[in-house]
Write a protein that holds these residues in place. Structure first.
Motif, PDB file in Angstrom:
ATOM      1  N   ALA A 122      49.668  32.486  51.945  1.00 36.88           N
ATOM      2  CA  ALA A 122      48.229  32.480  51.702  1.00 36.88           C
ATOM      3  C   ALA A 122      47.767  33.801  51.096  1.00 36.88           C
ATOM      4  O   ALA A 122      46.917  33.829  50.207  1.00 36.88           O
ATOM      5  N   ALA A 123      48.347  34.905  51.573  1.00 34.27           N
ATOM      6  CA  ALA A 123      47.966  36.220  51.042  1.00 34.27           C
ATOM      7  C   ALA A 123      48.229  36.296  49.540  1.00 34.27           C
ATOM      8  O   ALA A 123      47.386  36.770  48.769  1.00 34.27           O
ATOM      9  N   VAL A 124      49.397  35.820  49.112  1.00 37.82           N
ATOM     10  CA  VAL A 124      49.740  35.854  47.682  1.00 37.82           C
ATOM     11  C   VAL A 124      48.850  34.901  46.890  1.00 37.82           C
ATOM     12  O   VAL A 124      48.449  35.195  45.752  1.00 37.82           O
ATOM     13  N   TYR A 125      48.508  33.757  47.482  1.00 35.96           N
ATOM     14  CA  TYR A 125      47.626  32.810  46.780  1.00 35.96           C
ATOM     15  C   TYR A 125      46.254  33.433  46.518  1.00 35.96           C
ATOM     16  O   TYR A 125      45.746  33.405  45.385  1.00 35.96           O
ATOM     17  N   TRP A 126      45.631  34.002  47.574  1.00 33.36           N
ATOM     18  CA  TRP A 126      44.302  34.600  47.380  1.00 33.36           C
ATOM     19  C   TRP A 126      44.377  35.822  46.473  1.00 33.36           C
ATOM     20  O   TRP A 126      43.440  36.095  45.708  1.00 33.36           O
ATOM     21  N   LEU A 127      45.499  36.528  46.531  1.00 38.39           N
ATOM     22  CA  LEU A 127      45.704  37.643  45.606  1.00 38.39           C
ATOM     23  C   LEU A 127      45.713  37.131  44.168  1.00 38.39           C
ATOM     24  O   LEU A 127      45.088  37.722  43.275  1.00 38.39           O
ATOM     25  N   ALA A 128      46.409  36.023  43.945  1.00 34.09           N
ATOM     26  CA  ALA A 128      46.470  35.439  42.594  1.00 34.09           C
ATOM     27  C   ALA A 128      45.090  35.011  42.123  1.00 34.09           C
ATOM     28  O   ALA A 128      44.748  35.173  40.939  1.00 34.09           O
ATOM     29  N   ARG A 129      44.268  34.465  43.027  1.00 30.54           N
ATOM     30  CA  ARG A 129      42.912  34.067  42.655  1.00 30.54           C
ATOM     31  C   ARG A 129      42.112  35.272  42.159  1.00 30.54           C
ATOM     32  O   ARG A 129      41.375  35.187  41.168  1.00 30.54           O
ATOM     33  N   MET A 130      42.272  36.395  42.843  1.00 30.41           N
ATOM     34  CA  MET A 130      41.542  37.593  42.428  1.00 30.41           C
ATOM     35  C   MET A 130      42.067  38.139  41.102  1.00 30.41           C
ATOM     36  O   MET A 130      41.285  38.548  40.237  1.00 30.41           O
ATOM     37  N   ILE A 131      43.371  38.143  40.944  1.00 32.59           N
ATOM     38  CA  ILE A 131      43.965  38.650  39.705  1.00 32.59           C
ATOM     39  C   ILE A 131      43.532  37.792  38.518  1.00 32.59           C
ATOM     40  O   ILE A 131      43.131  38.311  37.465  1.00 32.59           O
ATOM     41  N   GLU A 132      43.614  36.464  38.680  1.00 30.69           N
ATOM     42  CA  GLU A 132      43.217  35.556  37.598  1.00 30.69           C
ATOM     43  C   GLU A 132      41.729  35.677  37.283  1.00 30.69           C
ATOM     44  O   GLU A 132      41.306  35.434  36.157  1.00 30.69           O
ATOM     45  N   GLY A 133      40.949  36.053  38.291  1.00 32.20           N
ATOM     46  CA  GLY A 133      39.514  36.224  38.077  1.00 32.20           C
ATOM     47  C   GLY A 133      39.139  37.581  37.511  1.00 32.20           C
ATOM     48  O   GLY A 133      37.969  37.861  37.281  1.00 32.20           O
ATOM     49  N   GLY A 134      40.147  38.451  37.306  1.00 33.72           N
ATOM     50  CA  GLY A 134      39.880  39.757  36.708  1.00 33.72           C
ATOM     51  C   GLY A 134      39.350  40.792  37.679  1.00 33.72           C
ATOM     52  O   GLY A 134      38.691  41.753  37.278  1.00 33.72           O
ATOM     53  N   GLU A 135      39.666  40.624  38.974  1.00 36.71           N
ATOM     54  CA  GLU A 135      39.195  41.586  39.978  1.00 36.71           C
ATOM     55  C   GLU A 135      39.770  42.975  39.710  1.00 36.71           C
ATOM     56  O   GLU A 135      40.890  43.121  39.237  1.00 36.71           O
ATOM     57  N   PRO A 140      49.070  44.157  33.189  1.00 38.08           N
ATOM     58  CA  PRO A 140      49.445  43.051  34.079  1.00 38.08           C
ATOM     59  C   PRO A 140      50.518  43.408  35.117  1.00 38.08           C
ATOM     60  O   PRO A 140      50.692  42.706  36.094  1.00 38.08           O
ATOM     61  N   GLU A 141      51.265  44.499  34.893  1.00 33.51           N
ATOM     62  CA  GLU A 141      52.390  44.810  35.784  1.00 33.51           C
ATOM     63  C   GLU A 141      51.947  45.123  37.218  1.00 33.51           C
ATOM     64  O   GLU A 141      52.717  44.933  38.171  1.00 33.51           O
ATOM     65  N   ALA A 142      50.703  45.601  37.376  1.00 33.38           N
ATOM     66  CA  ALA A 142      50.223  45.958  38.710  1.00 33.38           C
ATOM     67  C   ALA A 142      50.251  44.769  39.662  1.00 33.38           C
ATOM     68  O   ALA A 142      50.336  44.941  40.881  1.00 33.38           O
ATOM     69  N   ARG A 143      50.202  43.557  39.106  1.00 30.78           N
ATOM     70  CA  ARG A 143      50.194  42.369  39.971  1.00 30.78           C
ATOM     71  C   ARG A 143      51.473  42.287  40.809  1.00 30.78           C
ATOM     72  O   ARG A 143      51.445  41.802  41.954  1.00 30.78           O
ATOM     73  N   ILE A 144      52.595  42.772  40.262  1.00 29.86           N
ATOM     74  CA  ILE A 144      53.878  42.717  40.981  1.00 29.86           C
ATOM     75  C   ILE A 144      53.833  43.662  42.179  1.00 29.86           C
ATOM     76  O   ILE A 144      54.275  43.319  43.279  1.00 29.86           O
ATOM     77  N   ILE A 145      53.296  44.842  41.953  1.00 25.51           N
ATOM     78  CA  ILE A 145      53.202  45.838  43.027  1.00 25.51           C
ATOM     79  C   ILE A 145      52.238  45.362  44.104  1.00 25.51           C
ATOM     80  O   ILE A 145      52.504  45.490  45.303  1.00 25.51           O
ATOM     81  N   LEU A 146      51.116  44.790  43.686  1.00 25.39           N
ATOM     82  CA  LEU A 146      50.151  44.241  44.647  1.00 25.39           C
ATOM     83  C   LEU A 146      50.789  43.137  45.485  1.00 25.39           C
ATOM     84  O   LEU A 146      50.584  43.068  46.707  1.00 25.39           O
ATOM     85  N   SER A 147      51.558  42.287  44.834  1.00 25.96           N
ATOM     86  CA  SER A 147      52.225  41.191  45.538  1.00 25.96           C
ATOM     87  C   SER A 147      53.213  41.731  46.564  1.00 25.96           C
ATOM     88  O   SER A 147      53.273  41.260  47.712  1.00 25.96           O
ATOM     89  N   GLN A 148      54.002  42.730  46.169  1.00 22.51           N
ATOM     90  CA  GLN A 148      54.979  43.320  47.086  1.00 22.51           C
ATOM     91  C   GLN A 148      54.285  43.892  48.318  1.00 22.51           C
ATOM     92  O   GLN A 148      54.719  43.689  49.458  1.00 22.51           O
ATOM     93  N   CYS A 149      53.198  44.615  48.084  1.00 21.02           N
ATOM     94  CA  CYS A 149      52.480  45.234  49.199  1.00 21.02           C
ATOM     95  C   CYS A 149      51.853  44.173  50.098  1.00 21.02           C
ATOM     96  O   CYS A 149      51.923  44.279  51.333  1.00 21.02           O
ATOM     97  N   ALA A 150      51.225  43.151  49.502  1.00 21.92           N
ATOM     98  CA  ALA A 150      50.584  42.095  50.288  1.00 21.92           C
ATOM     99  C   ALA A 150      51.592  41.388  51.187  1.00 21.92           C
ATOM    100  O   ALA A 150      51.317  41.112  52.361  1.00 21.92           O
ATOM    101  N   ILE A 151      52.767  41.091  50.644  1.00 18.09           N
ATOM    102  CA  ILE A 151      53.810  40.419  51.423  1.00 18.09           C
ATOM    103  C   ILE A 151      54.313  41.330  52.533  1.00 18.09           C
ATOM    104  O   ILE A 151      54.537  40.900  53.668  1.00 18.09           O
ATOM    105  N   TYR A 152      54.486  42.621  52.217  1.00 17.57           N
ATOM    106  CA  TYR A 152      54.948  43.583  53.224  1.00 17.57           C
ATOM    107  C   TYR A 152      53.955  43.666  54.382  1.00 17.57           C
ATOM    108  O   TYR A 152      54.339  43.639  55.555  1.00 17.57           O
ATOM    109  N   LEU A 153      52.667  43.771  54.048  1.00 17.39           N
ATOM    110  CA  LEU A 153      51.647  43.877  55.089  1.00 17.39           C
ATOM    111  C   LEU A 153      51.563  42.601  55.914  1.00 17.39           C
ATOM    112  O   LEU A 153      51.418  42.641  57.138  1.00 17.39           O
TER     113      LEU A 153
END
Length: 425
Positions: A258-271, A312-325
């Motif tokens: 769920a964390a990665v899904y909501w993260l993707a929603r924000m990224i796709e929305g240009g947050e 766009p590369e920041a999305r990978i780092i954000l994903s890694q951190c979200a999953i870790y947390l």
């Protein structure tokens, strides 16, 4: 025919109105009031394309009242006052038939503009119907909000959207000239995002692009004509706060999917990449804390990294951190501790610092006893002496209570060993 399909098939009566059964169905909270013409001032709150403007028009038509409309985007205080004056002259003194003033996107009105409505609503010169996509609690001034009922409109469900398409094909003069077969609707419904207006706009785009009058609607056809779904995400509005809330709660709840899904929603929305990273930094301390202190290090490094790199590369780092947390052990003990300590400060005020703990840089301060009897911990065995450091009035208080996780269980043993039964842990 330049008028959009959504406007051409806009319902005129409650019988034709699609969805929002909780408001205008047989047992709907507004149905009886509309039928009897007993309309309170109200705010219609819901996402785009859920029928707010249509419902306002139907309320006016069904009640037989004069109807005035303003758009908060293009109207000012002068326009509001002019409408109120017209309303007074057209029967506003008779509350059973007082005019309806519909204000679209009322959340865009400033405080002064909203203030200009108070007298007219209070005295019954107009019945206010406001439409907003934003939470009225935040966007409508309290004085006006207290004079209105708030009704929530929901995004259209699958059946509602399908009914909307069927109704359009039966009622629209242009669509009736074509033979349309709705073989597949999944892509249409998904691209609409629960927005009825958007659904009809896409449908009209597909139909008008076909040269033949015989049209078979398939998912492949729809996706081929519509390049990309525009994500429903307003960086300054309700979606902004709701989605970041869902994201943080997913991390707190240890749900990485769920964390990665909501993260993707924000990224796709240009947050803003820094906004996302900043919230994870807070969560690393608030929700994980001493259960895994490394989480704060990871989150801080993530913030620094994405600030440097960007999309766009920041999305990978954000994903890694979200999953870790999300997959880390959780503890809010530090968060609770500071809340308890702040509450104690508010309740007890500025308690004096005990003399042994005071700094003594001058002779006078030393003569007054500043720093006397202070015991230097490193002079004792295990670098510890059982001396409390709280003000006397708070002696024995325990603000920090270790959480139940591997690391803090070890901290609990450490504190019990040091403080014995002094603190209740």
């Amino acid at each position: 025919m330049n008028e959009p399909l959504a406007e051409r098939v806009r319902p005129k009566t409650l019988e034709d109105y699609v969805s929002q059964h909780h408001l205008v169905g047989e047992q709907g909270s507004l149905t009886y009031q509309i039928k009897k013409g007993i309309i309170p001032s109200l705010i219609l709150w819901g996402p785009p394309g859920t029928g707010k403007t249509t419902l306002a028009n139907i309320i006016a038509n069904e009640s037989g009242r004069p109807f005035y409309t303003l758009s908060a985007i293009s109207s000012g205080v002068k326009d509001v006052r002019e409408i109120i004056e017209k309303a007074k002259q057209s029967g506003g003194l008779f509350t059973s038939k007082n005019p309806i003033l519909f204000i679209d996107e009322i959340h865009r009105f400033s405080k002064s503009q909203q203030d200009s409505l108070l007298g007219a609503v209070e005295k019954g010169w107009v019945t206010l119907v406001g439409a907003t996509t934003e939470n009225p609690s935040f966007e409508v001034i309290p004085a006006l909000l207290s004079r209105c009922q708030v009704y929530i409109l929901n995004p259209f469900g699958k059946k509602d959207l399908e009914d909307l398409l069927e109704r359009a094909m039966k009622q629209d003069a242009l669509l009736k000239t074509k033979k349309i077969n709705l073989k597949e609707t999944e892509a249409l419904l998904r691209l609409s995002g629960g927005d009825g207006r958007k659904l009809l706009n896409i449908f009209e785009l597909i139909v008008s692009a076909e040269k033949s009058d015989k049209i078979t609607i398939t998912d492949e056809l729809v996706l081929g004509k519509v390049q990309k779904n525009t994500v429903l995400y307003d960086k300054t509005g309700e979606q902004h706060y709701d989605i970041i809330s869902a994201f943080i709660k997913s991390i707190r709840g240890s749900d990485p999917n769920a964390a990665v899904y909501w993260l993707a929603r924000m990224i796709e929305g240009g947050e803003d990449v820094k906004f996302i990273a900043r919230r994870m930094l807070i969560s690393a301390s608030e929700d994980i804390g001493l259960a895994n202190p490394t989480a704060l290090v990871v989150a801080n490094n993530t913030f620094q990294a994405v600030t440097t790199i960007g999309y766009p590369e920041a999305r990978i780092i954000l994903s890694q951190c979200a999953i870790y947390l999300a997959t880390s052990a959780k503890s809010n003990a530090s968060y609770i501790a500071i809340k308890r300590a702040q509450q104690a400060v508010r309740e007890t005020g500025d308690l004096a610092v005990p003399l042994p703990l005071r700094n003594a840089p001058t002779k006078l301060m030393k003569d007054l006893g500043y720093g006397d009897d202070y015991k230097y911990a490193h002079d004792f065995q295990n670098n510890f002496i059982a001396t409390e450091f709280l003000p006397d009035d708070l002696s024995g208080n325990s603000f920090y209570s270790p959480g139940n996780n591997q690391r803090e269980n070890a901290l609990k043993d450490f504190l019990k060993n040091r403080w014995k039964d002094k603190y209740e842990l």
